[in-house]
Design a protein around this motif. Structure first.
Motif: not given
Length: 76
Positions: A44-46, A56-62
């Motif tokens: 979520d860009i927002d 945050i250490d990591e964002l896990s996205v498709s």
């Protein structure tokens, strides 16, 4: 999947949810624990500035979301 009967009650951008996430990250980092957010919320860009601010250490996205998210991060 979320329960469709209560789906309208959920808001990932609600201040109480953001406070809870901040508390989890703060306490995890104090204990030396790595924290990752995954799924739709991570993409979520927002919420990107919020995630950056709380370190945050990591964002896990498709895979289909990686390029857009990477561009957004680099442009900040």
């Amino acid at each position: 999947t979320m329960n469709s009967e209560i789906l309208d009650l959920y808001d990932s951008k609600h201040e109480s949810i953001k406070r809870m996430i901040s508390m989890v990250i703060e306490n995890a980092h104090k204990a030396g624990i790595w924290v990752c957010i995954c799924c739709e919320s991570a993409a979520d860009i927002d919420l990107l500035d919020f995630y950056i601010d709380i370190k945050i250490d990591e964002l896990s996205v498709s895979p289909s979301k990686v390029l857009r998210l990477k561009k957004e991060i680099l442009n900040r």
